[in-house]
Design an enzyme around this catalytic site. Structure first.
Site, PDB file in Angstrom:
ATOM      1  N   GLY A  25       0.821  -1.198   0.000  1.00  0.00           N
ATOM      2  CA  GLY A  25       0.000   0.000   0.000  1.00  0.00           C
ATOM      3  C   GLY A  25       0.853   1.244   0.000  1.00  0.00           C
ATOM      4  O   GLY A  25       2.073   1.190  -0.223  1.00  0.00           O
ATOM      5  N   GLY A  26       0.212   2.385   0.259  1.00  0.00           N
ATOM      6  CA  GLY A  26       0.919   3.655   0.232  1.00  0.00           C
ATOM      7  C   GLY A  26       1.982   3.770   1.304  1.00  0.00           C
ATOM      8  O   GLY A  26       2.982   4.471   1.128  1.00  0.00           O
ATOM      9  N   GLY A  28       3.688   1.056   2.781  1.00  0.00           N
ATOM     10  CA  GLY A  28       4.789   0.117   2.637  1.00  0.00           C
ATOM     11  C   GLY A  28       4.315  -1.260   2.240  1.00  0.00           C
ATOM     12  O   GLY A  28       3.172  -1.456   1.821  1.00  0.00           O
ATOM     13  N   VAL A  30       3.936  -5.339   3.408  1.00  0.00           N
ATOM     14  CA  VAL A  30       3.826  -6.211   4.568  1.00  0.00           C
ATOM     15  C   VAL A  30       4.166  -7.633   4.130  1.00  0.00           C
ATOM     16  O   VAL A  30       3.583  -8.164   3.184  1.00  0.00           O
ATOM     17  CB  VAL A  30       2.416  -6.174   5.183  1.00  0.00           C
ATOM     18  CG1 VAL A  30       2.369  -7.031   6.451  1.00  0.00           C
ATOM     19  CG2 VAL A  30       2.014  -4.738   5.511  1.00  0.00           C
ATOM     20  N   LYS A  44       6.401  -5.205   8.454  1.00  0.00           N
ATOM     21  CA  LYS A  44       6.005  -4.100   7.588  1.00  0.00           C
ATOM     22  C   LYS A  44       7.218  -3.219   7.335  1.00  0.00           C
ATOM     23  O   LYS A  44       7.812  -2.674   8.271  1.00  0.00           O
ATOM     24  CB  LYS A  44       4.887  -3.276   8.220  1.00  0.00           C
ATOM     25  CG  LYS A  44       4.399  -2.151   7.302  1.00  0.00           C
ATOM     26  CD  LYS A  44       3.047  -1.626   7.741  1.00  0.00           C
ATOM     27  CE  LYS A  44       2.448  -0.712   6.690  1.00  0.00           C
ATOM     28  NZ  LYS A  44       1.053  -0.355   6.981  1.00  0.00           N
ATOM     29  N   ASP A 138      -5.558   5.931  11.892  1.00  0.00           N
ATOM     30  CA  ASP A 138      -5.967   5.332  10.620  1.00  0.00           C
ATOM     31  C   ASP A 138      -6.833   4.102  10.892  1.00  0.00           C
ATOM     32  O   ASP A 138      -6.675   3.057  10.266  1.00  0.00           O
ATOM     33  CB  ASP A 138      -4.749   4.962   9.778  1.00  0.00           C
ATOM     34  CG  ASP A 138      -5.116   4.704   8.303  1.00  0.00           C
ATOM     35  OD1 ASP A 138      -6.193   5.178   7.870  1.00  0.00           O
ATOM     36  OD2 ASP A 138      -4.336   4.036   7.605  1.00  0.00           O
TER      37      ASP A 138
END
Length: 651
Positions: A25-26, A28, A30, A44, A138
């Site tokens: 994702g934006g 990093g 995983v 991550k 988040d």
């Protein structure tokens, strides 16, 4: 969650063997991985490189370390952290299962007991996260994993970590779930997570977000200016979610309020008087409800405007807890008796405390890991005015003083600055800039007619500042070989001096007139020294220090030698000390990792009375002073409260 790819070709990160990619994702990538014992973990790796700046890296690791303190109730534990090819990585518990987002999109909304259990588990996780001093920032369906043992919240604290990485993607959060204050650039606290939790529950119950729109701008517009669409959310969850989605963060319930309400604890104590006086329920009590322990309990809410102890306490001018002992004939409780109610309002650890007088009212000033300082009326245990907001990191030191007849507050922060706040009605603050590391402590004094502040910093220096101009006075005080954590200022033989202590285990004396060290460092503590206070003992100027070795030590500042044996009794590191005088008797107060504060007669080296043991966690700070002529101490704790307690009559 995506099924991992397998294969040895992914390589290793530190001691972890990568066995698959769980997602990208934006922020990093995983990976699924195995540790040295063969246990599965999630690693991550953040996308953006971190600079070689040692301070920047230290702050990153400190934020991750905060996340490691989160109790593992419905959360994926943070296990490790480090650097790989200049990119930070975080290792956490690997939880098998699908995300709530994927599950709802594939199988439809949750309902009935499944929805109820989801709400309770995620609210409990949020309570544990906030309890550790972390704000998720988040919280969303993708960060809730429906594991084999129930829902688990992941990625808590990652957004805060990204504040310390020069990232291109930013750490704003996810549109549709982010709180309005995050979009407007205001400070995002625990209330932002409560908003995001509510938006996530709406998605879980309906399959859609509460603020709709065909594009990101339209979603943001709805979130900022429109009412949420709660159609399809069943009662009583709907009413609770509506309260959480209030656009004003101060009107939202806290995470522990959510758990109490969801588990049948009722809503009558969601707010008492004003939002700042919200009642907090200890995490252990919340978990007892969650696991359905059948224990009866009674909660007493004192009437608004009346101190504990009833009319008699009101006449004495001090609120006194009836459960802590009687009031003596002089109106003063015995040593170690709590005075009034806990000073509750901070959203994180209370790291610093001071006592003074503000407009004729005995007051306490506290500083917190929630990046604010607060002023309290010690007669009523209520806040005075609004929180002092401006620091962007933990507030480590506080002072109450007067500058040219105007009351001021001084604060020291891990954002590398100190501030001087006008409490006289003019408002505003002046920032003292110059340190290149966290400012851990602050004190005030005088050099001739010059009113100064002295600050101590992780950059291994102390600095002197002209309080009227905010400009540095002379050169930094250098000599410590590690972070300087504590400072006190006063006079010895009519000369202005400062005493500092730090992680190098030494206590140092400085001539503020010349900026030079006086004599050799004083040694005796084993390990770090995090606190220092100054006073007099039998006519001699002395300093008192507390350290990692669980002792309090007294230093004769004339001979620069230790005065008497160490004061021993604490069973944890001593984080803070203060000095005062009780009817001519020199007294020290100490606060410790062992959750207690103690009072010491410095002439005899003996403890006075029983330890103060009302806090439920480590005591970070203590201060001593007078409330209406009566000697008191204030202690600040990891339990997010400060408390005032009597030091006795001193006779």
């Amino acid at each position: 969650m995506a099924r991992p790819n397998s294969g040895e070709e992914l390589g290793r990160i530190s001691g972890y063997r990568l066995t698959g990619v769980l997602g990208q994702g934006g922020q990093g990538t995983v990976y699924r991985a195995e540790d040295a014992s063969g246990h599965e973990v999630a690693v991550k790796v953040l996308n953006d490189r971190m600079s070689d700046d040692a301070e920047e890296r230290r702050r990153f690791f400190r934020q991750v370390d905060l996340a490691r303190r989160v109790a593992p109730f419905c959360t994926a534990r943070v296990l490790d952290m480090g650097m790989h090819d200049d990119r930070p990585y975080i290792v956490s518990e690997y939880v098998r299962g699908e995300s709530l987002e994927r599950a709802v999109r594939q199988d439809g909304p949750r309902a009935g007991g499944g929805l109820d259990r989801l709400a309770v588990a995620t609210a409990t996780a949020l309570t544990a996260i906030h309890r550790a001093g972390v704000v998720h920032r988040d919280f969303k369906p993708a960060n809730v994993i429906l594991g084999p043992e129930g829902p688990v919240v992941i990625d808590f604290g990652i957004s805060r970590v990204l504040d310390h990485v020069p990232t291109q993607s930013g750490a704003l959060g996810t549109p549709g779930y982010v709180a309005p204050e995050q979009l407007s650039g205001d400070q995002a606290g625990p209330a932002a997570d409560v908003f995001s939790w509510a938006a996530t529950m709406v998605f879980a119950a309906t399959g859609r977000r509460p603020f709709g729109g065909a594009s990101v701008p339209s979603v943001i517009h709805a979130l900022l200016y429109e009412e949420p669409d709660l159609t399809g959310v069943p009662e009583p969850l709907r009413s609770l979610v509506a309260a959480c989605l209030d656009k004003r963060p101060e009107r939202r319930p806290a995470a522990d309020d959510l758990v109490r309400t969801l588990t049948g604890g009722g809503t009558r104590t969601l707010e008492v008087a004003e939002p700042a006086a919200r009642v907090r329920v200890p995490l252990r009590a919340i978990l007892a409800v969650v696991v359905a322990v059948a224990v009866g309990a009674a909660v007493v809410v004192w009437p608004r405007g009346e101190p504990r102890g009833g009319p008699e306490a009101a006449r004495t001018g001090l609120a006194t807890g009836t459960a802590t002992g009687p009031v003596t004939g002089s109106g003063l409780a015995g040593s170690g008796v709590e005075i009034g109610r806990p000073l509750a309002g901070h959203a994180n650890d209370v790291r610093a405390a001071a006592i003074g007088v503000l407009n004729g009212v005995p007051a306490a000033l506290t500083g917190s890991d929630d990046e604010t300082a607060r002023v309290w009326d010690l007669r009523t245990s209520q806040p005075m005015g609004k929180p002092l907001i401006g620091h962007t990191e933990w507030v480590r030191g506080v002072v109450l003083d007067q500058l040219d007849g105007v009351p001021v507050a001084l604060t020291a922060s891990d954002d590398d600055t100190a501030r001087v706040w006008d409490l006289g009605g003019g408002g505003g603050s002046r920032t003292l800039r110059g340190h290149t590391g966290d400012v851990k402590a602050i004190a005030t004094g005088r050099i001739g007619g010059l009113h100064v502040a002295v600050t101590a910093s992780a950059d291994r220096t102390a600095r002197v500042w002209d309080l009227r101009t905010g400009k540095p006075v002379g050169s930094p005080l250098t000599g410590h070989t590690a972070a300087v954590w504590a400072v006190a200022a006063g006079q010895v033989g009519g000369a202005p001096i400062a005493v500092t202590a730090g992680d190098d285990g030494t206590v140092r004396l400085w001539d503020l007139g010349t900026g030079k060290a006086i004599g050799e460092p004083m040694t005796g503590h084993t390990g770090w020294v995090r606190s220092v206070a100054m006073g007099t003992l039998e006519g001699r100027p002395v300093a008192v220090t507390g350290g990692e070795d669980m002792t309090v030590r007294v230093w004769d500042l004339t001979t620069r030698t230790q005065a008497g044996a160490p004061l021993a009794g604490h069973t944890g590191a001593v984080w803070s000390v203060a000095m005062t005088n009780l009817n001519g008797r020199a007294v020290a107060v100490s606060g410790s990792e062992d959750k207690t504060a103690r009072t010491w007669d410095l002439a005899t080296g003996k403890a006075m009375g029983a330890p103060f043991a009302k806090h439920s966690d480590a005591i970070w700070s203590v201060a001593a002073g007078l409330v209406d002529g009566r000697p008191v101490a204030v202690s600040g704790s990891r339990d997010q409260t400060a408390r005032a307690w009597s030091l006795g009559s001193g006779s």
